[in-house]
Design a protein around this motif. Structure first.
Motif, PDB file in Angstrom:
ATOM      1  N   ILE B 108       3.229 -34.996 -15.775  1.00  0.00           N
ATOM      2  CA  ILE B 108       2.413 -34.105 -15.134  1.00  0.00           C
ATOM      3  C   ILE B 108       0.916 -34.443 -14.439  1.00  0.00           C
ATOM      4  O   ILE B 108       0.420 -35.143 -15.147  1.00  0.00           O
ATOM      5  N   PRO B 109       0.767 -33.988 -13.149  1.00  0.00           N
ATOM      6  CA  PRO B 109      -0.507 -34.717 -12.557  1.00  0.00           C
ATOM      7  C   PRO B 109      -1.634 -34.294 -13.260  1.00  0.00           C
ATOM      8  O   PRO B 109      -1.749 -33.224 -14.079  1.00  0.00           O
ATOM      9  N   VAL B 110      -2.580 -35.365 -13.424  1.00  0.00           N
ATOM     10  CA  VAL B 110      -3.800 -35.074 -14.271  1.00  0.00           C
ATOM     11  C   VAL B 110      -4.837 -34.045 -13.607  1.00  0.00           C
ATOM     12  O   VAL B 110      -5.365 -33.337 -14.489  1.00  0.00           O
ATOM     13  N   SER B 111      -4.407 -33.339 -12.457  1.00  0.00           N
ATOM     14  CA  SER B 111      -5.182 -32.400 -11.891  1.00  0.00           C
ATOM     15  C   SER B 111      -5.082 -31.076 -12.899  1.00  0.00           C
ATOM     16  O   SER B 111      -5.547 -30.216 -12.768  1.00  0.00           O
ATOM     17  N   ARG B 112      -3.623 -31.110 -13.317  1.00  0.00           N
ATOM     18  CA  ARG B 112      -3.030 -29.887 -13.924  1.00  0.00           C
ATOM     19  C   ARG B 112      -4.023 -29.627 -15.403  1.00  0.00           C
ATOM     20  O   ARG B 112      -4.242 -28.896 -15.949  1.00  0.00           O
TER      21      ARG B 112
END
Lengths: 243, 299
Positions: B108-112
């Protein structure tokens, strides 16, 4: 799988573990290396084998790597984070696989750090005593590589032990008692060479030979066998555990 | 492929040595609703939820999520968000790093991570060590972890335990919004009142066995039905109620317990011009409902 290994390394990097163990290596290396060099004559010190045996103190990195491995697996049970780990990766064999690879990498990093520290302290002392420095030659390379390998193997065994015991303090204490008491007792029967600690020491002692230890290759084989046994036993324990 | 219930438990049994934690339990959680999972402490709720989440291995039977065992879900975090009971974290790891580890492992992208931290209002404390978090903050961090993969199903084990009233309200508002967005919620509690304002349906277990699964209204109707009335002419009222075919008993000086709604009791009293000093519906506690339900079950 690479993703999971990176996640495991991130776990290790985001606690205080490396900070404390790094300080421990720094302190131990500085003490042991300094005492040894200070008490050895200039003439003796100039020999390459003496210098090699000094830099071999970096093998304490393997003991620290063992602790890293134990904390890496038992710590997850101790802090309850193992549930999060299994929720993300319910196939537990993959978790164990990633931990073993990440642990081996971390073990090598710890051993490498111990080498750099020991090497630097030795360099400063030898320079101060005006002894020709011989630790940057290819002949000592096998020692450096052996210690790195010992770090990786010790961490893998530590992960297995941690997974079997799940209590990190108990596991660390038991492992250290084994190394300090268990294996010396085995030496009475003369079979200590085949014990895990001695096998790893044989790997860490690449390039030098003593009668106490197996040679490098037999030692490596025995250590690999122990690593495999602990890894598989740990994986089975993890797979069966309810968390 | 036919639509699978988000959670389905079939013949689930879990024994720890000689202790039976869950005993041949079967139920399913319908999609798009809030289902409360109720039972007294030690009823087997946590064990059941952990079996659903693949953390506990059933002795017999099975628990499925979307028609398959949790361990076979390909990207579980994108399907199920779990908030475990008394969730624990590494004390020296920051909240944000905790989520970064999960996100990395789940692709899951770290922006999430920063999104969910904002969603649970934990952004300010994100870089602090979890060891210094309050219980409410830990609970929010746990919720943040559950939301990482934007799942449609949330499983929460006693999430209100130890929360202060503000924390409980926050959680309730949050779950309401999640459910309004079409999400499925399965939430356990040993306090009926906690889930009464949220749940559409309840699954009740006791001693590891299913007591009942029914809509909340049915349960409330069952639990209520009693009225306490205080009147100076209690004995006269008792007689009038009996004439009206309503069961009632005197429980104290001038006090009656009546097996009817307050409305009905009020009507009877008013018709006879009886003065009432108190008239209230008797809210049964969950324990009383259990007693009622379990005795019905054994009859």
């Amino acid at each position: 799988m690479i993703r999971l290994v990176r996640a495991e390394l991130l776990k290790l990097a985001t606690t205080r573990l490396f900070l404390w163990l790094g300080l421990m290596i720094l302190g131990l290396s500085a003490f042991v290396t300094s005492t040894r060099i200070a008490s050895t004559s200039q003439l003796q010190l100039s020999g390459v084998s003496e210098q090699r045996s000094i830099v071999q103190f970096a093998a304490i990195g393997a003991i620290v790597a063992l602790i890293v491995g134990i904390v890496d697996s038992a710590g997850e049970y101790a802090h309850g984070t193992i549930a999060h780990t299994f929720l993300v990766t319910p196939v537990r064999e993959r978790v164990v696989g990633a931990k073993l690879i990440a642990g081996a990498i971390a073990g090598m990093l710890v051993a490498a750090f111990a080498e750099v520290v020991t090497w630097s302290i030795a360099a400063v002392w030898l320079e101060g005593k005006s002894v020709p420095f011989q630790l940057a030659t290819r002949t000592v390379l096998d020692t450096y590589l052996g210690i790195l390998g010992a770090g990786a193997l010790a961490a893998v065994i530590g992960i297995g032990i941690g997974a079997l015991f799940r209590r990190q303090t108990a596991a660390i204490v038991l492992a250290l008692i084994w190394l300090l008491v268990g294996e010396p007792v085995l030496s009475i029967a003369g079979v200590q060479q085949y014990a895990p600690g001695h096998a790893i020491a044989a790997v860490a002692s690449a390039g030098s030979s003593t009668s106490e230890l197996l040679g490098f290759w037999p030692g490596l084989l025995v250590a690999l066998a122990y690593a495999a046994v602990f890894a598989v036993a740990g994986a089975v324990a993890v797979d069966r555990s309810d968390v | 492929m036919p639509e699978q219930p988000p959670i389905e438990v079939r013949g689930l049994t879990k024994r720890y040595g000689s202790t039976v934690a869950v005993d041949d339990l079967s139920f399913s959680v319908p999609a798009g609703r809030v289902t409360g999972f109720l039972g007294p402490n030690g009823a087997g709720k946590t064990t059941t939820l952990r079996a659903v989440l693949g953390l506990v291995r059933p002795t017999a039977g099975e628990a499925r999520v979307d028609g398959r065992p949790y361990r076979q879900l390909r990207e579980p975090l994108r399907r199920v968000g779990a908030v475990l009971e008394a969730d624990s974290f590494h004390p020296t790891r920051s909240g944000r790093n905790h989520l970064r580890v999960l996100a990395l492992a789940a692709a899951i992208p770290v922006s999430r991570v920063d999104e969910v931290l904002a969603e649970v209002e934990l952004s300010d404390a994100a870089r602090r060590k979890v060891g210094g978090y309050s219980l409410g903050m830990r609970q929010r961090l746990s919720v943040a972890g559950a939301l990482l993969g934007q799942p449609e199903l949330l499983v929460l084990d006693e999430p209100a335990n130890g929360l202060d009233p503000e924390g409980i309200r926050w959680l309730r508002d949050f779950l309401r919004a999640f459910s309004a967005g079409g999400g499925t919620v399965f939430i356990s509690s040993h306090v009926l009142a906690e889930v009464a304002q949220l749940a559409d349906e309840v699954v009740i277990i006791h001693h590891g066995r299913l007591v009942t699964q029914e809509p909340l209204e049915t349960l409330i109707a069952r639990a209520a039905g009693g009225t306490v009335v205080r009147a100076p002419e209690a004995e006269r009222l008792l007689g009038l109620l009996a004439e009206a075919g309503i069961e009632a008993t005197q429980v104290g000086e001038g006090e009656l317990r009546v097996a009817a709604t307050p409305e009905r009791v009020g009507e009877v009293a008013a018709a006879a011009g009886i003065v009432l000093h108190e008239l209230r519906a008797e809210g049964a506690t969950l324990e009383e409902v259990f007693l009622a339900l379990t005795s019905e079950g054994s009859a």
